[in-house]
Structure formats: C-alpha cells, structure tokens
Enzyme design. Structure first.
Site, PDB file in Angstrom:
ATOM      1  N   HIS A  95       0.833  -1.204   0.000  1.00  0.00           N
ATOM      2  CA  HIS A  95       0.000   0.000   0.000  1.00  0.00           C
ATOM      3  C   HIS A  95       0.872   1.260   0.000  1.00  0.00           C
ATOM      4  CE1 HIS A  95      -3.550   2.466   1.137  1.00  0.00           C
ATOM      5  NE2 HIS A  95      -2.655   3.159   1.816  1.00  0.00           N
ATOM      6  N   GLU A  96       1.868   1.279   0.882  1.00  0.00           N
ATOM      7  CA  GLU A  96       2.758   2.433   0.962  1.00  0.00           C
ATOM      8  C   GLU A  96       3.606   2.576  -0.304  1.00  0.00           C
ATOM      9  OE1 GLU A  96       2.531   4.667   3.276  1.00  0.00           O
ATOM     10  OE2 GLU A  96       0.982   3.485   4.292  1.00  0.00           O
TER      11      GLU A  96
ATOM     12  N   HIS B 103       1.823   4.774  -2.768  1.00  0.00           N
ATOM     13  CA  HIS B 103       2.015   6.200  -2.496  1.00  0.00           C
ATOM     14  C   HIS B 103       3.400   6.656  -2.936  1.00  0.00           C
ATOM     15  CE1 HIS B 103      -1.730   6.363  -0.415  1.00  0.00           C
ATOM     16  NE2 HIS B 103      -1.338   5.693   0.650  1.00  0.00           N
TER      17      HIS B 103
END
Length: 354
Positions: free
Chosen positions: A18-19, A22
């Site tokens: 998920h990170e 980003h």
C-alpha cells in the site's frame, strides 16, 4: 509457528505494498519523499539515495512513505501540500489501487492452473414445496439473484439465502438471457421424518463446469476481485445494521490467527498455500476498500477534504485551514486507534476462549 510467521509476513507485505503505491506515484509526479520504510520500529538497515532515505525496520508489520509537507506546512515547492490537487488525488488513491492490483494478481495466480470453472445452475424444485411453477427451469444458469450479479461460484446461493420472500432472477437459458421478476419464494420451515428442523425455499442448486482458456482465467480473477470488494461492502452493511457486532470484527491479531488456523487445518502444503493466498487476496482488497472510506485519518478522508476544499474554493474562494483539517485527522486517528485497541482485546480474548 511457521504459519504464524508466514501470516505476519503476508499481512506486513500487504501494508508495505500500500505504501509502495504512495511512494511510486509521489516520485513519478515530482513530490519529495523524505523516507520510504519497509517494516516498523527501529531501523536495521538504511541508505540515503538522493533526497530519500530507504530503510528496512525491525518489525515486519507494514511500512510508511513520509512525504515532505504531508502533515505540516512546508515551504518546499515540491512538498505534498503544495502539489496540484490532481497530483494529490492520484497519490492518495495509489495505495488503495496498489492493494486492489495486488489482490487481482494473487487471484490470477491462484486460478491460472484451473482447467475450468464451476457455474451455478438451477437443478429443479424440491418435492412438496410447491415451487414447480416458479418460472425457473432445470439447467438455467444464474446470472443475477435479487439484483446482485453472479460473479463467481457460490454467489447465487449466497444472495438467495439473504433475499426476502420475493426475488428477481436473471438466468441464461438455451443461450438466451431470461429475466424473472417478483418470484415469490418464501422460506418454509419444516420438520423432516427424522425430526430435524429445516428452513428451505424449495429450490435445488446444482452446477456445471465450463473449460477455461487464458482470457477466461483473467476474467474469473477479475470477477473474484470484484466479488471481494462486494464482500467488504456487504460486511460493512451488516456492521451498520447491527447484523454483526464488535466480536465479529478482526484486527491484526485475529487475522493472523485466522490465517494460521487455515494453514494448519489444510490437508496438504499445497492446499495451505492456496488457502493462504486466497485470504491474502481478500485482505488486500479489504485494505483497498477500507482505506478509501471517507473517514478522518484514512486516505479516503484526505480525499474527502481535498474535494471539499476544491468545492469551497470554487464557491467562496476559501479553503479549510490545514491546521483544522489536521485536527480532524488527529481526532479520527485517535478514534481508529481506540477501535483497533478494542478489537485487539476482543481478538486476544477469543484466543483464550472468552
């Protein structure tokens, strides 16, 4: 112990992925990233490359992408706070998109070896229930039940069980699409000859198998991933309506425990790998959906404020001050941590049978 370690690593990897979403989009769009970390806690390895510090940390339970000006004002022209709104939107949604794509990839890997897929069909009426004239014919393949599209095997039965007395069906019959509206099929409670209580609608469900090529496997993996999204929404709806409670929720401890049980109870190592992979795909999609909810401290909450500020600026040439938005996210984070603590206590108590 092996399955516990594997489950923790899977859970941590999904959060780190998920990170990564980003991080990758921030780099691509020219937003400054101060640190990208895999894991949490003390750093066991770190290296500065350009403007970004890359680190591996002791606890394999996630990671983070620290962008310049993400949570505070910064004069740096490449800070997150000074980026264009469209760039912020992409960066904020990229984490959930990466989780969704991860779930899709895992689903495709799981279904790639399949030679074919089961499809639910109507097998005929149950004798004595008066359902012979319901409009369904043996061999009808279910396309939609009670307004819910049948994406994967099991959907027809699942939504049939949740439906009311009157149900809409869409089926495929002899290659044609047939719609059946307002079919009255209430549950009938009976006691059979052995004295067992039954609650049935009087329909028999069967299945047929269709061979699968590469495109069919891609399509089934896509449908399975969409079904994961729908499962999360159904679960949220049950939580809101009170159909499930706090004891039914699971945090990291409960998820790791569930994955461990699935692994240890599988009849073979291959089955354990498949079952853990299926859970990993479901959790990945769950993270995607949950992070986009418009709640403070989540990516969806930040997207909400981004859109709200855009509307306010167009209407009144004013925006909500970043410090006030920060207060809202801080309060939301405190609420989420409190909920997580309560769920963790619940998970631990269930481990000890309380």
């Amino acid at each position: 112990m092996l399955y516990i370690i594997v489950s923790i690593l899977i859970f941590g990897l999904l959060i780190a992925t998920h990170e990564l979403g980003h991080f990758a989009t921030a780099k691509l769009l020219g937003v400054k990233v101060n640190e990208f970390a895999v894991g949490m806690g003390p750093a066991v390895f770190k290296r500065q490359k350009g403007e970004t510090l890359y680190s591996f940390r002791l606890l394999p339970v996630g990671g983070y992408c620290a962008m310049e000006g993400e949570d505070s004002d910064s004069a740096d022209p490449r800070s997150f706070g000074r980026a264009a709104a469209w760039k912020k939107l992409i960066i904020l949604c990229a984490g959930a998109a990466m989780n969704f794509l991860t779930g899709l990839l895992i689903a495709f890997i799981l279904y790639a070896p399949a030679e074919g897929f089961k499809e639910e069909v109507y097998a005929g009426p149950v004798e004595g229930y008066g359902t012979e004239s319901c409009g369904l014919l043996p061999g009808d393949r279910f396309l939609s039940v009670d307004g819910h599209r049948v994406l994967v095997y099991g959907n027809a039965r699942f939504y049939l069980d949740r439906a009311g007395d009157t149900i809409d069906f869409v089926v495929q019959r002899d290659g044609q699409r047939v719609e059946l509206k307002d079919v009255y099929l209430p549950y009938q409670e009976r006691v059979d000859e052995q004295g067992n209580y039954t609650r049935l609608r009087g329909l028999s469900m069967g299945w047929t198998a269709e061979p699968a090529g590469l495109l069919d496997k891609l399509g089934y993996a896509w449908n399975a991933t969409l079904d994961f999204v729908r499962t999360v929404w159904v679960s949220l709806g049950d939580l809101i309506t009170g159909a499930v409670g706090l004891r039914d929720l699971a945090g990291p401890v409960g998820i790791v425990n569930m994955m461990t049980q699935v692994g240890t109870q599988s009849p073979s190592a291959a089955d354990a790998a498949w079952n853990l992979g299926y859970l990993a795909a479901l959790i990945a999609v769950n993270l995607a959906v949950m992070n986009l909810l418009p709640l403070p401290a989540l990516d969806g909450g930040r997207v909400f404020f981004l859109v709200l500020n855009g509307v306010l600026y167009r209407l009144f040439k004013r925006k909500i001050a970043s410090k006030y938005e920060g207060y809202v996210h801080l309060a939301g984070l405190a609420a989420l941590l409190t909920l997580m603590l309560a769920v963790t206590f619940s998970d631990v108590s269930k481990l000890f049978g309380r």
